[in-house]
Design an enzyme around this catalytic site. Structure first.
Site, PDB file in Angstrom:
ATOM      1  N   HIS A  69      -3.530   0.266  -3.203  1.00 19.60           N
ATOM      2  CA  HIS A  69      -4.452   0.572  -2.102  1.00 19.60           C
ATOM      3  C   HIS A  69      -5.054  -0.710  -1.542  1.00 19.60           C
ATOM      4  CE1 HIS A  69      -4.225   4.739  -3.573  1.00 19.60           C
ATOM      5  NE2 HIS A  69      -4.101   4.135  -4.739  1.00 19.60           N
ATOM      6  N   GLU A 106      -7.836   3.229  -5.893  1.00 18.03           N
ATOM      7  CA  GLU A 106      -8.607   2.587  -4.814  1.00 18.03           C
ATOM      8  C   GLU A 106     -10.089   2.487  -5.190  1.00 18.03           C
ATOM      9  OE1 GLU A 106      -8.943   0.507  -2.887  1.00 18.03           O
ATOM     10  OE2 GLU A 106      -8.509   1.024  -0.816  1.00 18.03           O
ATOM     11  N   ASN A 111      -5.686   8.650   6.041  1.00 15.80           N
ATOM     12  CA  ASN A 111      -5.498   7.520   6.971  1.00 15.80           C
ATOM     13  C   ASN A 111      -5.427   8.064   8.398  1.00 15.80           C
ATOM     14  OD1 ASN A 111      -3.287   5.944   4.619  1.00 15.80           O
ATOM     15  ND2 ASN A 111      -5.384   5.346   5.084  1.00 15.80           N
ATOM     16  N   ARG A 153      -1.133   9.786  -3.364  1.00 17.65           N
ATOM     17  CA  ARG A 153      -0.445   9.072  -2.281  1.00 17.65           C
ATOM     18  C   ARG A 153       0.406   7.905  -2.797  1.00 17.65           C
ATOM     19  NH1 ARG A 153      -5.968   8.350  -2.201  1.00 17.65           N
ATOM     20  NH2 ARG A 153      -6.952   6.374  -1.568  1.00 17.65           N
ATOM     21  N   ARG A 192       0.867  -1.178   0.000  1.00 15.19           N
ATOM     22  CA  ARG A 192       0.000   0.000   0.000  1.00 15.19           C
ATOM     23  C   ARG A 192       0.905   1.230   0.000  1.00 15.19           C
ATOM     24  NH1 ARG A 192      -4.218  -0.723   4.830  1.00 15.19           N
ATOM     25  NH2 ARG A 192      -4.979   1.294   4.096  1.00 15.19           N
ATOM     26  N   HIS A 193       0.344   2.341  -0.415  1.00 18.73           N
ATOM     27  CA  HIS A 193       1.049   3.628  -0.310  1.00 18.73           C
ATOM     28  C   HIS A 193       1.391   3.892   1.159  1.00 18.73           C
ATOM     29  CE1 HIS A 193      -2.664   5.028   1.460  1.00 18.73           C
ATOM     30  NE2 HIS A 193      -3.273   4.331   0.494  1.00 18.73           N
TER      31      HIS A 193
HETATM   32  O1  F6P Z   1      -9.066   3.244   4.515  1.00 18.19           O
HETATM   33  C1  F6P Z   1      -8.204   3.144   3.432  1.00 18.19           C
HETATM   34  C2  F6P Z   1      -8.918   2.632   2.213  1.00 18.19           C
HETATM   35  O2  F6P Z   1      -7.971   2.470   1.178  1.00 18.19           O
HETATM   36  C3  F6P Z   1     -10.089   3.513   1.711  1.00 18.19           C
HETATM   37  O3  F6P Z   1      -9.709   4.570   0.863  1.00 18.19           O
HETATM   38  C4  F6P Z   1     -10.970   2.495   1.037  1.00 18.19           C
HETATM   39  O4  F6P Z   1     -12.300   2.958   0.871  1.00 18.19           O
HETATM   40  C5  F6P Z   1     -10.866   1.348   2.001  1.00 18.19           C
HETATM   41  O5  F6P Z   1      -9.539   1.344   2.471  1.00 18.19           O
HETATM   42  C6  F6P Z   1     -11.130  -0.006   1.361  1.00 18.19           C
HETATM   43  O6  F6P Z   1     -11.248  -0.989   2.378  1.00 18.19           O
HETATM   44  P1  F6P Z   1     -12.690  -1.558   2.798  1.00 18.19           P
HETATM   45  O7  F6P Z   1     -13.195  -2.214   1.550  1.00 18.19           O
HETATM   46  O8  F6P Z   1     -12.396  -2.529   3.897  1.00 18.19           O
HETATM   47  O9  F6P Z   1     -13.583  -0.436   3.215  1.00 18.19           O
END
Ligand code: F6P
Length: 397
Positions: free
Chosen positions: A347, A281, A216, A261, A209-210
């Protein structure tokens, strides 16, 4: 599948199974060798496979039919793509298979693996056949002799695919030479594309990941924030780590998403990075920029729907994990194609989906995989999966 023993049919069959399953097709391999071991025992020596041995021939015909009947039954009830993994070296056997499958309403594509590179065959025998249950308790040189004799029996009757047999793909020269005959339909065309790019060179795929972003820190999702101070420090550590492993800048390929990022994480690496929108992402639509807590309070139905079925849930005006699989398909093909190590900086949701592909995890189960920040995941594909190494990298203060 079609081809002599030790040509990589089972390897190819399993790779196709993994790829199509990941794309969402219910896919399963029916390996006739496993049926043979279950029904007549694993200890059969080469004379069992001799075409001049009528009892052996009849026993093999029977196990082949059992596998075929099970396969058609599975396709009738739950499956979408079945791979019949056997040598199928004669025109007569293939005609029978085609007739039975088409008679049951299924489309048939033969995939012939042709290889006469003795070093590859020898390597296949040593790396897979010796550890097969067929040769448990058999001394190595004896097992090799027996397996070579088994191959020779098949060579005597082998009839390569012919144009009039209908749709087939013939893969020769370890994937460098692919012949396509009469192939039509979307899934078959995707398979051609996949198999053209498949190879077994030893190289690593690194996923990270970044670095930690401003979002975050605030526990917000989505957006296009900059890295935090700690995130920038992680990028520095990542640069040091990679330099320690692959110093030569061109010896590795770096891919990032198109988001700031990810690009900022690649900056200190001193290598040219390719930016892919397909690696962005998950698009969280109307929830973009919110925290999970805010979504739960302000849109409880959405929050509950996502908790119930995270894989299929699509954020209003955004995406689902299922959507991500579709947009990552070209990334997976390019990852398969690359013979150099590749570092992917992306991501959480995207890496869960990519990781599921490489580790053969059903995509529906990927949505809660743990892919922490500041951790490098190194995957080294081998014949039947991937070796994995995870290294937590402390941000460099
Ligand atoms: O929180 C970091 C992140 O990369 C968000 O930008 C993204 O919406 C999420 O994680 C994805 O993870 P999940 O599907 O568990 O919500």
């Amino acid at each position: 599948m079609v081809g002599l023993p030790a040509r990589g049919k089972s390897y190819t069959a399993r790779r196709i199974e993994r790829y199509l399953s990941w794309l969402g097709y219910r896919t399963r391999v029916f390996n006739v060798g496993e049926y043979r071991r279950a029904e007549v025992g694993a200890e059969m020596r080469h004379d069992f496979f001799d075409p001049d041995n009528p009892e052996g021939g009849e026993a093999r015909r029977q196990v082949a039919m059992h596998a075929l009947v099970d396969m058609i039954d599975w396709l009738d009830h739950e499956g979408q793509v079945a791979i019949y993994d056997a040598t199928n070296t004669t025109l007569e056997r293939r005609a029978m298979l085609k007739q039975r499958c088409e008679g049951a309403g299924f489309q048939v594509l033969f995939i012939e693996i042709h290889c006469d590179d003795q070093s590859i065959i020898e390597n296949n025998i040593r790396s897979t056949k010796l550890s097969s249950p067929d040769y448990a308790n058999v001394e190595t040189e004896e097992a090799i002799r027996d397996f070579r004799a088994r191959i020779a029996h098949y060579e005597r009757i082998y009839e390569p695919m012919q144009e009039r047999e209908g749709a087939y793909l013939r893969v020769a020269g370890a994937g460098r030479n692919v012949t396509v005959n009469n192939v039509d339909g979307y899934v078959c065309a995707r398979l051609v594309f996949f198999l053209i790019n498949l190879h077994l060179s030893d190289r690593s795929i690194w996923l990270t990941r970044h670095g930690e972003s401003e979002y975050n820190v605030k526990e917000l999702i989505g957006g296009d924030p900059d890295l935090s101070e700690r995130g920038r420090q992680f990028a520095e550590s990542l640069g040091d780590y990679l330099h320690g492993h692959i110093a030569e800048p061109d010896a590795m390929v770096v891919w990032t998403s198109s988001l700031k990022r990810a690009a900022q994480t690649a900056q200190p690496l001193g290598r040219r990075a390719l930016s892919w929108r397909a690696l962005d992402e998950i698009d969280s639509g109307i929830c973009d920029g919110m925290s999970y807590e805010q979504i739960r309070e302000q849109m409880p139905e959405e929050f509950a729907a996502r908790s119930r079925d995270k894989f299929h849930y699509r954020y209003p005006r955004g995406e689902s994990y299922q959507d991500i699989v579709q947009r990552l398909d070209p990334v997976v093909i390019e990852l398969e194609r690359s013979r150099k190590p590749v570092l992917v900086i992306a991501h959480q949701a995207v890496l869960r989906t990519l990781y599921a592909y490489f580790q053969g995890i059903p995509p529906e189960q990927c949505t809660r995989l743990v892919i922490p920040l500041h951790t490098m995941i190194q995957l080294r594909p081998h014949a039947y999966g991937c070796h994995e190494l995870r290294v937590a990298l402390e941000p460099r203060a």
